[in-house]
Design a protein around this motif. Structure first.
Motif, short mmCIF file in Angstrom:
data_model
loop_
_atom_site.label_atom_id
_atom_site.label_comp_id
_atom_site.label_asym_id
_atom_site.label_seq_id
_atom_site.Cartn_x
_atom_site.Cartn_y
_atom_site.Cartn_z
N SER A 76 -5.05 7.56 -10.57
CA SER A 76 -5.77 8.38 -9.58
C SER A 76 -5.40 9.86 -9.66
N SER B 145 -14.89 7.61 -10.27
CA SER B 145 -15.07 6.41 -9.44
C SER B 145 -13.73 5.78 -9.10
N LYS B 146 -12.86 5.64 -10.12
CA LYS B 146 -11.55 5.02 -9.89
C LYS B 146 -10.67 5.87 -8.99
N GLY C 192 -11.80 7.47 -6.51
CA GLY C 192 -12.41 7.47 -5.19
C GLY C 192 -13.30 8.66 -4.91
N SER D 138 -19.63 1.39 -13.88
CA SER D 138 -18.45 2.06 -13.33
C SER D 138 -18.73 2.56 -11.92
N VAL E 198 -18.77 -0.42 -9.52
CA VAL E 198 -17.39 -0.87 -9.27
C VAL E 198 -16.70 0.08 -8.28
N GLY E 199 -16.91 1.38 -8.47
CA GLY E 199 -16.33 2.37 -7.57
C GLY E 199 -16.80 2.18 -6.14
N ARG F 256 -15.12 -0.91 -4.67
CA ARG F 256 -13.71 -0.62 -4.30
C ARG F 256 -13.61 0.13 -2.98
N GLN F 257 -14.59 0.98 -2.71
CA GLN F 257 -14.58 1.76 -1.48
C GLN F 257 -15.23 1.02 -0.31
N SER G 163 -19.52 -7.31 -10.71
CA SER G 163 -19.34 -6.22 -9.74
C SER G 163 -20.32 -6.37 -8.59
N ASN H 19 -19.38 -9.19 -6.29
CA ASN H 19 -18.25 -8.84 -5.43
C ASN H 19 -18.71 -8.18 -4.14
N CYS H 20 -19.87 -7.51 -4.18
CA CYS H 20 -20.41 -6.86 -2.98
C CYS H 20 -20.62 -7.86 -1.86
#
Length: 787
Positions: free
Chosen positions: A254, A286-287, A289, A311, A314-315, A318-319, A346, A349-350
């Motif tokens: 990060s 994205s990673k 944030g 990507s 996925v970002g 994650r958020q 991905s 996962n939502c």
């Protein structure tokens, strides 16, 4: 690397396509039209080489066969053409036919085997080459080291390294770079670092890039950044391989600030338009944030690169921005971008936090339609998504169809069971997993250890022994959200709603955040304790405070809460405002409330929706029939039961059972099959006399047959739960609790009767119906009459 090769290949094809219409075709025509003419070797080889570069291998072979004078270059070109196009058997056959085998000949064949993943054959040829006395050149070394890197062949790589030292090739810049890359890829970063420091020529940007990439791939982002700084300090230019590696390192730790500086270097170096560098920038932001910069980068890219979009998705996941992620996926689909096996997991996962199972199943359908159901990565994500949402039938269906189950497949199922409180099932799956020879990882071990303790909490709670559940909870060293939720739900199910809410407050104070299931337990507790204001507050805080969107289960609890409290119009208003499509649980809750409060019109609406959603479920037919009967609409009640019979829907008969001396005794309404029937019915008559003297009045609203008052009262007296409690009073030792289980919800009259039984006979009666536990003590119930 694959993408770069693809780009070069595409460019070469374009060049060759132009040549096909000019000089190249001119030369081919010359050969075709003058087969007897002698041409120079260089002229022939030029045509042969260009045909090979264009991928026209068969045309090259035709030309090769008619060439009158084939020199070493001709043979090497043709062998290389076969090897580079993956036609390795033909390349090898021609290799053994060639009159002269030089280092280049061997290297061409070895390179082909390396490129197409034939590591065993490539290394065998490498050693055979030297056995026949041919010394490898730097490109041969590079090829075999590259195959060791690709397939993490550390021991083979060490042998090649030893041989390089023996043959004094270990100082060659090309070989050193290959060795650094090989050790780094094999997770031996210290060895790679040592060789890098000893490298005689540090002006090689490929060497620096290998070291930066090595640090990045081995999870040491800080050293990767330090190495990149040194590289820039030495004045070494970066390229399209260096920048993605350092950006990956920035994303892993990060380091958004440094990543932004690298972004500046990229723009100044002219690599801003490079699709692979652009994709790495999207991934880095994205990673870190920084989704606004990631989105800005995505929108400025000249081509729609699926990896970049992946990507970004996925970002967002994650958020916790599930809707945003799904929106990106929809755009990908509309633009006909290549959706791959990395996109689908991905997106799936939502649905762990976006409660939209209709769209989740649409994505599943798309997976099947596009052939991605054969991918293990996608199947694992499907199992995980369905299991976490509690759709175990679907999760097991996907799981059972998988031909290649790995530890992640099993873990997804086990953790899903734990997440939903199915601890016994989680333990069963873990045992089955071990029997199948799958070695557990730390994630599934943690889930199972949690399940062992949590299953005890859940087990005691499900048996009505809530104090014992609390003791287990207090003894646990780690109390996570699943542990707290198990206790909250347990207290709620045992009619101790206020205590359930107190545990929730303790959980928040301890720093543990609630999840989707926690709020189901909370709202259930509020519903059964009649805590309307508390319920409203918790329901509102779900999304506003914790970002958890209510699902049908939460709406069902709220409608049940409002319905039990007689606020049917507010329940109806909430139903109309639902952000998700009402499912069967919601309509059942509304219908049950209508049954209690006699709202026929709203009850009919709920029942009709249930008839459509669950046409073979008897519950809505029975509830509607009972609603009509309670309202004195006997004709409508009879019509509903006839409709139920006409549609082939069978009602599960009400049944109560009690365990005595390890034997289960089962009773049905007006049942006379038990060996001690005479005693039981005599005891029922005694009970009815005594509780009437204490104030009990039979509730004729629950006598659902059109008969006289006396007949209705007798029908109520011989309900299955009353027969079971009579048997318990006859057989259980004085002072021992009487535990009764019922497959359906307890009726209102039996609920009232049980309170009087507990007071008159001074017994603790624990009755578990299809909805919750009822603890009857000294004339009161734990559910505070909100049954």
């Amino acid at each position: 690397m694959y993408r770069l090769n693809l780009g070069i290949y595409t460019f070469s094809r374009k060049v060759c396509h132009q040549l096909e219409h000019t000089e190249l075709n001119h030369h081919i025509r010359r050969f075709v039209n003058s087969c007897g003419t002698v041409h120079s070797s260089s002229d022939s080889n030029w045509v042969l080489s260009n045909l090979s570069k264009c991928g026209r291998v068969d045309d090259a072979r035709k030309l090769f066969d008619v060439m009158p004078d084939r020199d070493e270059c001709s043979w090497n070109t043709m062998i290389g053409a076969y090897a580079n196009s993956g036609r390795l058997n033909e390349a090898r056959k021609l290799f053994y036919e060639t009159p002269i085998r030089s280092c280049i000949t061997w290297s061409s064949l070895i390179s082909g085997y390396c490129r197409y993943g034939c590591d065993v054959e490539a290394l065998e040829l490498f050693w055979e080459m030297q056995y026949e006395g041919e010394r490898p050149n730097q490109f041969t070394w590079g090829s075999v080291l590259r195959v060791c890197s690709m397939y993490v062949l550390l021991e083979k790589g060490k042998q090649i390294h030893a041989h390089a030292i023996k043959t004094q090739f270990d100082s060659n810049a090309f070989v050193v770079t290959g060795l650094v890359d090989m050790y780094a890829k094999c997770k031996c970063i210290l060895e790679a670092e040592y060789l890098f420091e000893l490298a005689p020529d540090k002006r090689n940007h490929v060497l620096w890039t290998a070291m930066v990439t090595g640090y990045s791939q081995n999870g040491d982002g800080h050293k990767a950044i330090e190495c990149f700084r040194d590289m820039r300090g030495e004045g070494i230019e970066c390229n399209q391989f260096t920048f993605p590696s350092i950006l990956t390192a920035c994303g892993s730790i990060s380091a958004c600030g440094f990543g932004a500086q690298v972004h500046g270097c990229i723009v100044r170096s002219g690599f801003g338009a490079n699709v692979f560098v652009g994709s790495a920038l999207v991934d880095m932001y994205s990673k870190c944030g920084d989704l606004s910069n990631a989105r800005r980068m995505l929108e400025t890219m000249e081509v729609d690169d699926p990896v970049s979009w992946n990507s970004m998705i996925v970002g967002c996941v994650r958020q916790g921005l599930g809707e945003e992620a799904l929106s990106l996926f929809r755009i990908m689909h509309l633009r006909h971008m290549k959706i791959d096996e990395f996109t689908y997991p991905s997106v799936l996962n939502c649905f762990s936090f976006v409660m939209d199972m209709r769209n989740a199943m649409s994505v599943h359908s798309l997976i099947v339609k596009t052939g991605f159901e054969a991918y293990k990565l996608v199947n694992n994500a499907l199992v995980d998504m369905y299991a976490k949402r509690g759709y175990f039938d679907y999760a097991f269906d996907v799981f059972e169809k998988m031909t290649d189950k790995d530890v992640i497949s099993w873990t997804s199922l086990v953790t899903g069971c734990v997440h939903n409180g199915s601890y016994e099932e989680a333990l069963r799956l873990f045992c089955e997993m071990r029997i199948m020879g799958i070695h557990p990882d730390q994630i599934v071990i943690a889930a199972v250890l949690s399940a062992l303790d949590n299953s005890l909490v859940s087990m005691y709670a499900k048996c009505g022994c809530i104090e014992d559940a609390n003791k287990v909870f207090d003894s646990m060293e780690i109390q996570d959200v699943i542990t707290w939720t198990a206790l909250i739900v347990g207290y709620a199910q045992n009619g101790r709603g206020r205590e359930s809410l107190n545990f929730y407050n303790d959980m928040i104070a301890s720093g543990v955040k609630p999840d989707f299931i926690t709020f189901i337990g909370l709202l259930f507790a509020c519903s059964h304790a009649g805590l309307v204001e508390h319920g409203r507050s918790y329901f509102q805080s779900m999304e506003e405070v914790y970002g958890i969107k209510p699902g049908p289960e939460h709406y069902a609890c709220m409608i049940d809460l409002l319905g039990r409290s007689g606020k049917l119009m507010e329940a109806k208003e909430l139903l109309n405002q639902m952000a998700v499509q009402p499912d069967a649980t919601v309509w059942k809750a509304l219908l049950a409330a209508c049954r209690v409060h006699g709202n026929v019109e709203l009850g009919e609406r709920a029942a009709n929706n249930l008839f459509e959603l669950e046409p073979k479920n008897a519950v809505p037919y029975v509830l509607l029939s009972n609603l009509y009967s309670a309202a004195g609409k006997w004709e409508e009640a009879a019509k509903t039961r006839r409709l139920m019979k006409l549609r082939g829907v069978s009602k599960e008969p009400g049944c109560s059972w009690i365990e005595m001396s390890s034997k289960v005794h089962r009773f049905m309404s007006e049942d006379r099959s038990h060996p001690r029937t005479a005693e039981i019915y005599s005891k029922v008559d005694e009970i009815m006399i005594l509780i009437k003297e204490a104030g009990y009045v039979p509730d004729m609203n629950f006598a659902l047959h059109d008969m006289d008052e006396e007949g209705k009262e007798l029908g109520l007296a011989y309900h299955s739960e009353k027969l079971a409690v009579a048997f318990g009073l006859l057989t259980m030792p004085p002072g021992a609790p009487i535990r009764i289980f019922k497959n359906l919800r307890i009726c209102g009259d039996c609920h009232t009767a049980m309170k009087y039984v507990s007071g008159v006979f001074h017994r603790h009666v624990i009755l578990r119906d299809s909805n919750c536990f009822h603890h009857f003590r000294e004339g009161a119930c734990s559910c505070s009459d909100y049954w």
